[in-house]
Design an enzyme around this catalytic site. Structure first.
Site, PDB file in Angstrom:
ATOM      1  N   ASP A  47      -5.987  -3.164  -2.695  1.00  9.49           N
ATOM      2  CA  ASP A  47      -4.933  -2.941  -1.706  1.00  9.49           C
ATOM      3  C   ASP A  47      -4.193  -4.216  -1.293  1.00  9.49           C
ATOM      4  OD1 ASP A  47      -3.399  -1.986   0.378  1.00  9.49           O
ATOM      5  OD2 ASP A  47      -5.088  -1.389   1.634  1.00  9.49           O
TER       6      ASP A  47
ATOM      7  N   SER B  89       0.838  -1.189   0.000  1.00  4.52           N
ATOM      8  CA  SER B  89       0.000   0.000   0.000  1.00  4.52           C
ATOM      9  C   SER B  89       0.880   1.249   0.000  1.00  4.52           C
ATOM     10  CB  SER B  89      -0.962  -0.050   1.197  1.00  4.52           C
ATOM     11  OG  SER B  89      -2.037   0.847   1.015  1.00  4.52           O
TER      12      SER B  89
END
Length: 799
Positions: free
Chosen positions: A613, A464
């Site tokens: 993500d 991320s």
């Protein structure tokens, strides 16, 4: 845990592992009514043992440890809890009839024209089922039996919604930690408390000081739906502590493990989601879409796939594939894939799935495709069960009846394998930015102002926001040097975060944000996408100045996708543009839209990715990084050969967190037991379901890293820097006000002066290491080691 039982040879407890050659482990996944599938498999295994050793033979007589999550935890208790004669409560053949009888009462089905609407309304406002029948059934079944009473060691994971940490109930620890010696009934009810399906569960025990210990627990699947890695880690930890049944077996002696891991089936991947669809989802769609719960599916599948990944690497590295048998069916369709549709037709269908699975070829996960594929010449699962687990003598035990500026030379030129790992966390990427700036300044003091982080690490892994930092540190500029110096990371975040996460102020800001999040992502991601593409241009994964690993998750394939620069030559399909990878790993559900892009494979065919993500798979990517290096060692990568697989003593790891919220016990079981879909996804400006999965994932990585480095007596080669005391807006991933961003800079600066710390696995908090000095001092020490290693390799490379 009881070991000595009077009776005939098949009724005598198996002697401990230190009297034999193997450590035998059985693990059983979670999956609701799909517990029928391992029930069928176990009945067959027990029948084979009975053919060899007599009709009194039971599963618990042959395994040193049985681990189960959720429905697997209940099966574990049925197999290992004692009856009045000190024999297992249930024979394996009785598990399936138990499920057939009781599942319809645990999960009563609403029929009729409006059934779907009624179920949805129930799930939005509270758990779909009240759990009363299940609770009464389990308490009646297990009575007052406690964890230490089991006939063989058991491990059952749960997750505490109040402390936001996994709680692993291990009978190995029932005596040394009395608070864990709970009633098996309470443990089984807790590990089965699946969010949105069954209520959270609260109970109390007493600790060694006779003080009350309160547990506020939900489904163990949040932490480890496949508990195999937890089981292996628990045995390793007990070996390290010289448990009487295991001493003098050496820690990390994985070659001794014989593991049977039973899945409960997965839905056939039919690509029901994609990035275009998911890019428009808000809170509600992530939690309920077309009678499914995408966010829970994604986290559960990611967790299971990461366990498959690590087990595959470890057993392959040891050339002991034949000691690890995973039996799983990933082709379930329709109601068979549900965890709760307990119609007679569906339950009988699950029995057939189990029976057919026995006759299917043995299979192993294909890590690239995320599907199970037949093992060549591996025979059927039936044959593997007969072959791998014949008698107790197979384990070698006698039963009581019978007694700078220039690329650093590769790791094979040095003494160490150096890894930097950076967690996900949105704007909190500022915190590792501050830490990295200090580390780079220390390297520059030693080796000159041109020194950069990428000059010293063999691998940088980031998830991320950590994936973006990884790219900034490792992508080349026109001069073939890192795009960013570490000191420039924090200014980058201060400048761009307010534009990525545009804040709505005023008295109605909160209501407007909630309305947006219900129906679509909170932010449209346009500024972030434009920024990253402008920053990284057409740079591809293979262009990085040192190896990088960036995890993502494919919402269409429902499997993790690990972008590793080690694999770009052999798998061109992974050689994507860094910009696409960074946009994907940052696409946090409910905050930013999913991302879609295409690459070409070796045959020039297009491959489509539908990504979200990477934190869904591994918010702390340290374990993935170690696993990726181990895999490449196994494949004799030119930079790593002839380093041996699992030579963990060579690893030097710096793992940087992005901060965690201070645990203030904001949730508890009483509160969570009333939550439906909406409350699990938004409660008091938080997202409990995502917090729980993320924290569980991070804690399990801490657990495994702690055990491995402790077992190797190389604690001084693993540095984890994390702050778990964030409060208010500082704990958010997106509140990008000037005040908050400057506050995060201060958090990073103060963290440098705090003592080095390690996770306390029991309390789930970081505690100061005695005589460990500050994080600044530790980073200075690591900088010297990194500098010396680089110089050593350069001298070796010139020979």
């Amino acid at each position: 845990m009881e070991r000595e039982v009077e009776g005939e040879s098949s009724r005598v407890a198996m002697p401990p592992p230190n009297t034999g050659k193997l450590i035998t482990i059985l693990t059983i996944d979670g999956g609701g009514i799909r517990g029928i599938i391992p029930g069928v498999i176990l009945a067959y295994l027990e029948s084979q043992l009975q053919e060899l050793d007599g009709e009194d033979a039971r599963i618990a007589d042959y395994f040193d440890l049985i681990a189960g999550t959720s429905t697997g935890g209940l099966v574990t208790a049925m197999l290992a809890a004692p009856n009045k004669d000190k024999r297992p409560l249930y024979a394996a053949k009785d598990i399936t009839p138990f499920y057939i009888e009781h599942s319809p009462k645990i999960f009563p089905q609403i029929s009729g024209l409006f059934a779907g609407a009624i179920n949805l309304a129930k799930m939005i406002n509270g758990p779909k089922y009240d759990g009363k029948y299940l609770h009464e059934l389990i308490k009646r079944l297990l009575g007052g039996t406690r964890l230490h009473d089991t006939l063989t060691a058991v491990v059952i994971p749960t997750f505490d919604i109040k402390t936001l940490q996994p709680v692993i109930f291990s009978s190995y620890e029932a005596n040394s930690k009395p608070e864990l010696n709970a009633e098996l009934a309470d443990i089984c009810i807790s590990t089965s408390a699946a969010p949105t399906f069954l209520p959270a569960y609260c109970f109390n025990t007493k600790d060694a000081q006779n003080e009350d210990r309160e547990f506020n627990l939900i489904d163990g699947g949040v932490a480890a739906n496949n508990p195999t890695l937890v089981a292996i880690g628990e045995v390793t930890k007990q070996t390290l502590m010289k448990h009487e049944d295991l001493f003098p077996i050496k820690p990390m002696d994985y070659g001794r493990f014989l593991v049977i891991s039973l899945g409960t089936g997965n839905a056939k991947n039919e690509g029901k989601y994609n990035a275009k669809m998911a890019s428009k989802w808000g809170l509600l769609s992530w939690l309920t879409h077309d009678n499914s719960t995408p966010i829970v599916e994604a986290f559960n599948q990611a967790s299971a796939d990461m366990v498959d990944y690590h087990n595959f690497v470890v057993f392959k590295a040891l050339h002991s594939d034949d000691k690890y048998l995973r039996i799983q069916d990933d082709t379930l369709t329709g109601n068979l894939a549900s965890v709760d549709i307990s119609t007679k037709e569906n339950l009988q269908g699950l029995i057939k799935v189990g029976e057919e699975l026995l006759d299917k070829p043995t299979s192993k996960i294909n890590l690239d495709k995320g599907v199970y594929e037949a093992v060549e010449n591996g025979g059927t699962n039936k044959e593997a069960l007969r072959r791998n687990f014949r008698t107790r003598e197979n384990s070698g035990r006698l039963t009581p009846a019978t007694a700078v500026g220039v690329a650093m030379p590769p790791p094979n030129k040095g003494k160490l394998i150096t890894i930097l790992s950076i967690d996900g966390g949105g704007i909190r990427g500022i915190i590792p930015g501050v830490i990295l700036a200090y580390l780079e300044s220390q390297l520059q003091e030693l080796d000159g102002e041109d020194a950069r982080i990428a000059d010293y690490f063999d691998l940088i892994a980031g998830t991320s926001t950590g994936g973006l930092v990884t790219a900034m540190l490792a992508a080349p500029n026109k001069a073939k040097r890192p795009l960013y110096a570490a000191k420039d990371i924090t200014p980058f975040y201060l400048e761009h975060s307010p534009k990525i996460f545009h804040q709505i102020g005023g008295p109605f800001g909160g209501a407007i944000n909630l309305t947006k999040m219900l129906n679509r992502p909170k932010y449209d991601g346009k500024y972030l996408h434009t920024l990253i593409k402008g920053l990284l241009g057409g740079t591809r994964l293979h262009d990085t100045l040192t190896a990088v690993v960036i995890p993502t998750f494919d919402i269409k394939e429902l499997q993790p996708v690990i972008f590793s620069s080690y694999e770009t030559k052999s798998k061109p399909v992974l050689d994507a543009e860094l910009a696409d990878i960074c946009i994907s790993t940052s696409a946090a559900p409910t905050f930013l839209p999913a991302h879609n892009f295409k690459t070409k494979d070796a045959q020039n065919n297009e491959n489509e990715f539908n990504l979200i993500d990477g934190g869904v798979a591994a918010n702390n990517p340290t374990l993935i990084a170690i696993g990726e290096v181990t895999k490449q060692v196994l494949m004799k990568h030119e930079d790593l050969f002839p380093i041996k697989p699992l030579d963990y003593g060579r690893f030097l790891v710096i793992s940087l967190g992005t901060g965690n919220a201070k645990n203030e016990g904001k949730y508890n079981a009483k509160m969570a037991s009333k939550w439906g879909l909406l409350s699990w996804l938004t409660h008091d400006n938080s997202t409990p379901i995502i917090e729980a999965f993320n924290q569980a994932s991070a804690d399990m990585v801490d657990f495994h890293n702690f055990v491995v480095f402790k077992a190797l007596q190389s604690d001084d080669q693993y540095l984890r820097i994390q702050d778990d005391t964030l409060t208010g807006n500082l704990a958010s991933v997106d509140i990008a006000t000037k005040e908050n961003l400057q506050g995060l800079v201060k958090v990073g600066e103060k963290l440098l002066d705090k003592p080095t710390s390690k996770i306390n696995l029991d309390k789930g908090v970081y505690e100061a290491v005695e005589n460990g000095g500050t994080n600044k001092e530790a980073l200075r020490r690591f900088a010297k080691i990194l500098s010396d290693e680089r110089k050593f390799r350069q001298s070796n490379a010139g020979q």
